[in-house]
Design a protein around this motif. Structure first.
Motif, PDB file in Angstrom:
ATOM      1  N   ASN A 155       0.841  -1.190   0.000  1.00 55.89           N
ATOM      2  CA  ASN A 155       0.000   0.000   0.000  1.00 55.89           C
ATOM      3  C   ASN A 155       0.884   1.251   0.000  1.00 55.89           C
ATOM      4  N   SER A 157       0.431   4.295   0.357  1.00 53.67           N
ATOM      5  CA  SER A 157       0.227   5.323   1.394  1.00 53.67           C
ATOM      6  C   SER A 157       0.891   4.934   2.719  1.00 53.67           C
ATOM      7  N   GLU A 158       1.341   3.705   2.813  1.00 51.66           N
ATOM      8  CA  GLU A 158       2.027   3.262   4.035  1.00 51.66           C
ATOM      9  C   GLU A 158       3.546   3.208   3.854  1.00 51.66           C
ATOM     10  N   MET A 184       7.897  -0.028   5.217  1.00 53.47           N
ATOM     11  CA  MET A 184       6.447  -0.071   5.387  1.00 53.47           C
ATOM     12  C   MET A 184       6.095   0.332   6.816  1.00 53.47           C
ATOM     13  N   LYS A 185       5.072   1.171   6.897  1.00 53.30           N
ATOM     14  CA  LYS A 185       4.656   1.644   8.204  1.00 53.30           C
ATOM     15  C   LYS A 185       3.470   0.816   8.702  1.00 53.30           C
ATOM     16  N   GLU A 186       2.351   0.969   8.023  1.00 51.70           N
ATOM     17  CA  GLU A 186       1.111   0.292   8.415  1.00 51.70           C
ATOM     18  C   GLU A 186       0.847   0.480   9.912  1.00 51.70           C
ATOM     19  N   SER A 187       0.588  -0.609  10.621  1.00 54.17           N
ATOM     20  CA  SER A 187       0.151  -0.440  12.010  1.00 54.17           C
ATOM     21  C   SER A 187       1.283  -0.101  12.987  1.00 54.17           C
ATOM     22  N   SER A 188       2.523  -0.215  12.556  1.00 55.97           N
ATOM     23  CA  SER A 188       3.646  -0.010  13.488  1.00 55.97           C
ATOM     24  C   SER A 188       4.523   1.147  13.036  1.00 55.97           C
ATOM     25  N   ILE A 191       9.419   1.513  11.395  1.00 56.75           N
ATOM     26  CA  ILE A 191       9.728   1.343   9.968  1.00 56.75           C
ATOM     27  C   ILE A 191      11.059   0.646   9.746  1.00 56.75           C
ATOM     28  N   ALA A 224       4.482  -6.637  10.588  1.00 55.94           N
ATOM     29  CA  ALA A 224       4.451  -5.575  11.606  1.00 55.94           C
ATOM     30  C   ALA A 224       4.205  -6.138  13.001  1.00 55.94           C
TER      31      ALA A 224
ATOM     32  N   ILE B 386       9.011   9.597  10.309  1.00 58.27           N
ATOM     33  CA  ILE B 386       7.668   9.346   9.796  1.00 58.27           C
ATOM     34  C   ILE B 386       6.877  10.643   9.757  1.00 58.27           C
ATOM     35  N   GLU B 389       4.293  11.934  12.508  1.00 52.68           N
ATOM     36  CA  GLU B 389       4.189  10.961  13.603  1.00 52.68           C
ATOM     37  C   GLU B 389       5.441  10.955  14.474  1.00 52.68           C
TER      38      GLU B 389
END
Lengths: 673, 673
Positions: A155, A157-158, A184-188, A191, A224, B386, B389
């Motif tokens: 994704n 945007s992550e 990737m960031k996502e829920s965490s 990175i 993550a 980030i 964030e």
């Protein structure tokens, strides 16, 4: 390593200071070694912009700092009271103007440019936070990268990208480039442990565009799960549980800070701050109760460079050979300390200013903290040997700590300078933060068929082997400027003449280093002691007045001498070096260390093999950690520390804390009913 | 070194416990590893005296302690709850009866002697405090000594003597002898720096008389000036000044002590105490929040021996090659800790019992303290990478320290065991107390014509060169009994196939030690890591569950291999040794180390080259300091410290303190008006 998007942080943690109009308020500073004030930084910006208007020039500031006065001038200023002597106040601005590096010196009193030299040699200035913030956005609009993201089913945007310096591997091209790596960031927010591996992205910072792109194939992004470390996102059970422990000082702190000058117990010193070096300790003197005078120990101490070579030769990692101080700036990377967390509740804080790429001042709140802490026993003895006169005498020790934290991307460097009333200075480094992870298609160690260059710390996650080599610049002035470096060897002597029932014993042999080559030391190869002495001062019984270096367990470089990173980081070849004081020899890896060729390092300077006996000398000490990651370092690493000690050795006539009183006992107050 | 007249001290600091009649109160202990209680010591005395009535025997007790149960029995006892299994409770008494050494084992429940063996080998038991107290009085009534005192113009009433063990230099005679050295007290209690040099006094402890006396000539006794260190006798000005710093824990301490068992944060362990070893840490387990169980790390840890060879071959000093634990007893030499001085105000104290030479129990008040202290940052990260964030996360660290102080004559050894919630155990040693001084007819360094074997620390006073080698017995049980020892080497790899722009990198090679010879390590000769792993347990991703040794900078012996003291202290030949668990292999220098011939040392045991792979193994670690005295060490020495760390390395699946909360902030209470 690697920093990026600092601007984002600063907007949250730090007050941005906009100075559109030149301030006419006085450029207040109290000590000639004080860091540039907010107003002085603005003045530098104004003066440089006046010569190079931004309307017609591409101008970025990569360093703004105090152009340090001559040591003579400082020592004169310090020695004469009232302080009638004035010391020149100048700033150095390293700027890139239309892709050309300028070293601009500004007289802050005269408000004019004194010199404007162009750097034509190898290497580039410290990266600006702002240009990195722009560079990391480039992939997000770059077609081939978008395709790679899509191909991996990620994704966009992550995706969060970060800049990494390129190193140098013998190329003859001379472009200011950085690698960009994406995560990737996502829920965490972690990175750093979730790289999108297999991508090579090179950005030309002058063109500010991607000039090289390569996708070598899909490697899974580690999950993550279990990478979160923020308290607010943790689920119970919490633990282990810690009880509160508060430090209180009913008499108030034992130190005073006036401007940037600190007085504590028998110590006085100055806390400077520099965009590149971070914290700088200067003019540290200790009061000798017996001689009734203050005696200088350290003219200046700071971390000159931090070399972090990763040990993975593959495409994703080979170039990771960071020089964190010179490439990213220890000062620029200094973060705001969290009260009651990064420093105990009895700490006092100092703010400081660095600069933005446009030359405007940037405040770092709580950049430095100063605190006292319980420091064990100072000295003790229980006497059991005298009839009817048994007793125990113990003096309790309180120490003073000056702390900063430098976060360069993933790693947090906790930098302490501890002072002891017994005369020792203990600089300490502790590492925390997050490992650099290489994504791999391996979930269990038994799937590993070839060297993965690190530890499998979690599924699909290799914590890559690397080193941390810090080099301290320690301009010791042991009771005066002219010092010598002494090596005391411990030598076995065989008894062969029957004069003793012993067959052997050891004794000492002391040699004074005449030249720089005599003072290149690999610690651990033979037992002994290393001291800086003042050959012009003796104790009453005739010993050389000195301070001794008590090292931590040393780390030696393991790269071959001819390897490019090792040529650039050749200051790690020895654990100790001694040079004659030279105002320009500040950065052990070179002033322009980004893309450097290793032609301006401590190893090169010392090839001159200059005289160092009874001279103003600088001790350089390399403190290192070979880091084989462990699962405990994941997803965030408990402190790993190392420290060394500068300890008075025949500096005083006797124990300098013999007549110290233990601090008074304190009871937690019970309130009257 | 050397202890004497302990009796005098104990009369002041310690309550003497007289147990003339056998007590019929229960012999209370709570844990099978608890040290012998007062009642149990009395019972031992009674039982032995019954067999060997003092009316008809010369009987002295040189050791009374727990005859440790089999490890199996302890582990079984520990694992089954409620604790229905009973473990045998036995005592070992090492006695000299009519000049013959007996090892008497007593069943404390059955109240009878189980075995009574005679020691026929080399070496003698630990000296008793009482016999030393008698020996040091002998010179004061010995004609030739009185003449020597008179000849020197010294005041006999100011002479204080002390006992020093003799060492062994190849003699075939087998007499239990000590050297006695005498000192001048006069206005200063610092006798150790004021020796009456040039005298050889040898006492036979069985005959209890002087059997050798020699006066080699007058050497001035150093002046008492500037040797005083007691606060009550110091004159102003005092300083440097320290402000009070109090630690308060409004929630109370984070640990609980039940009997000798401690619970703190995620740790549980037992604090034992032994007349010879001093403090013993046993059954240290850490609770794993993820696995929901306690996992053992250390079955037993203690300092097995302390070897202090002086490096002066002349008559006054050659024999000074002390084995402080075995000759004088670390437990017998443990001193009462001074509250608020030796331990901070939030410390809790444990008393313990040792024994007098007549077998009666002797209380040491405040022998052990346990306290929490501010321990720096536990882990931290400021995230700057980030967009929008930014944040900083820091966990504050509180550590637990268990402390004792062992004062053997002049030197004070501060022995700490620090526990961290992140899983590390950091044993630390700090040295304070007073140097052993050799009197010389030299007032200034420029009068020195030949090697004086030390530093001229004051007029007429040489601080003699020496070493302090501590050896830790660390019976690690990493998540179970069967463990292996792994050596991970860091090796340079050259890139020769053009596959990388790098020319080199390092990687790791791990080898498991098969036998004892594979595990003899001199630290510092090649880079690497040393671990004890459980080869039967793996992490989820397949790493061996382990703990790593992070050493301090090591010291290696400098005596020749064939020199008598080095044969006796051969356990210093390597910094690390690993042996299979053997209940009788407790004392690295031998059980009977006084006058030992080096035939019962770790170096001898390991000649069998036994298997150590996937076995119950013991790690032995030598921690050392080469001590070149400095004037600052005079007249009393500021702490000189060294420490090492046992750090979990793939023991946990991830950072074990990820979900720890920082302790709550505390404000100093303001009382309502």
């Amino acid at each position: 390593m690697a920093s990026s998007m600092k601007l984002m942080l600063f907007s949250a943690l730090i007050l941005l200071s906009f100075q559109a109009v030149f301030s006419v308020t006085p450029l207040q500073f109290q000590h000639p070694l004080d860091p540039l004030t907010k107003e002085e930084i603005s003045l530098v910006q104004t003066i440089v912009q006046k010569k190079y208007p931004t309307s017609s020039n591409r101008l970025s500031f990569h360093y703004i700092g105090l152009d340090e006065p001559e040591k003579n001038a400082i020592l004169q200023w310090e020695s004469i009271k009232p302080r009638i002597i004035t010391v020149p106040r100048k700033a150095l601005a390293i700027t890139i103007i239309n892709s050309i590096t300028h070293e601009i010196v500004i007289d802050l009193k005269a408000r004019r440019i004194v010199s404007d030299n162009i750097h034509n040699g190898n290497g580039f200035p410290t990266l600006s936070v702002d240009e990195q913030a722009v560079a990391i956005e480039l992939p997000l609009k770059y077609g081939p990268f978008l395709e790679s993201v899509k191909k991996r089913g990620l994704n966009l945007s992550e995706v969060v990208c970060s800049t990494f310096t390129m190193g140098w591997f013998g190329e003859t091209t001379n472009r200011r480039t950085v690698r960009v790596e994406c995560f990737m960031k996502e829920s965490s927010p972690n990175i750093w442990v979730r790289p999108i591996s297999g991508l090579t992205i090179v950005v030309d910072l002058e063109l500010m565009k991607i000039i090289e792109y390569h996708d070598s194939g899909i490697i899974p992004v580690p999950t993550a799960d279990n990478t979160e470390y923020r308290l607010s996102h943790q689920k119970p059970p919490f633990g282990p549980k810690q009880h509160s422990l508060a430090t209180h000082q009913p008499q108030g702190p034992g130190f005073t800070i006036s401007g940037h000058s600190v007085s504590w117990a028998n110590w006085k010193f100055h806390i400077g701050f520099d965009a590149r070096a971070g914290i700088v300790i200067s003019l540290a003197s200790i009061y000798d109760l017996e001689k009734h005078k203050s005696r200088r120990v350290l003219y200046k101490g700071y971390i000159s460079e931090l070399f972090v070579p990763y040990q993975d030769p593959t495409d994703d990692f080979y170039y990771k050979t960071f020089f964190d101080a010179g490439e990213f700036g220890f000062g620029l990377s200094t973060v705001s300390l969290v009260p009651n967390r990064d420093c105990p509740s009895n700490a006092q804080f100092l703010d400081t200013y660095v600069h933005n790429a446009d030359g405007s001042p940037l405040l770092i709140k709580n950049a430095i903290c100063v605190f006292e802490q319980y420091g064990n026993i100072m000295w003790r003895h229980t006497e059991t040997g005298i009839p009817n006169e048994s007793f125990a005498e113990t003096r309790t020790e309180v120490n003073l700590v000056v702390r900063t934290v430098v976060t360069v991307g993933n790693y947090d460097n906790i930098i302490d300078w501890e002072f002891k009333a017994s005369g020792s200075i203990k600089p300490a480094i502790a590492l925390s933060g997050i490992l650099e992870i290489k994504g791999v298609d391996i979930k269990h160690k038994n799937e590993i068929k070839s060297d993965q260059h690190g530890t499998l710390v979690s599924a699909n996650s290799i914590g890559v082997y690397h080193d941390h080599f810090y080099i301290y610049h320690l301009d010791l002035d042991i009771d005066g400027v002219s010092n010598s470096f002494e090596k005391t060897s411990l030598k076995t002597v065989r008894v062969t003449d029957g004069s003793s029932k012993r067959k052997s014993y050891w004794t000492t042999e002391t040699a004074t280093a005449k030249t720089e080559n005599d003072a290149k030391i690999i610690i651990g190869t033979s037992p002994g002691e290393l001291s800086v002495v003042n050959p012009n001062k003796k104790t009453a019984v005739g010993n050389d007045v000195g301070y001794r270096l008590i090292p931590a367990i040393p780390a030696h470089p393991l790269l071959t001498d001819d390897d490019w990173p090792q040529i650039r980081g050749a200051f790690t070849d020895f654990n100790v070096w001694v040079t004659p004081y030279n105002r320009t020899e500040k950065w052990a890896g070179g002033l322009y260390v980004d893309h450097s060729h290793g032609d301006d390092t401590l190893a090169v300077w010392t090839k001159k093999n200059r005289d160092i006996e009874n001279k103003d000398i600088v001790l350089w000490h390399v403190v290192g950690i070979h880091h084989v990651p462990a699962q405990e370092d994941f997803p965030i690493m408990p402190l790993l520390s190392t420290a060394f000690e500068l300890r008075p050795t025949n500096f005083f006539e006797r124990n300098p804390v013999l007549k110290t009183l233990s601090p008074k006992d304190v009871q937690w107050p019970g309130c009257p009913k």
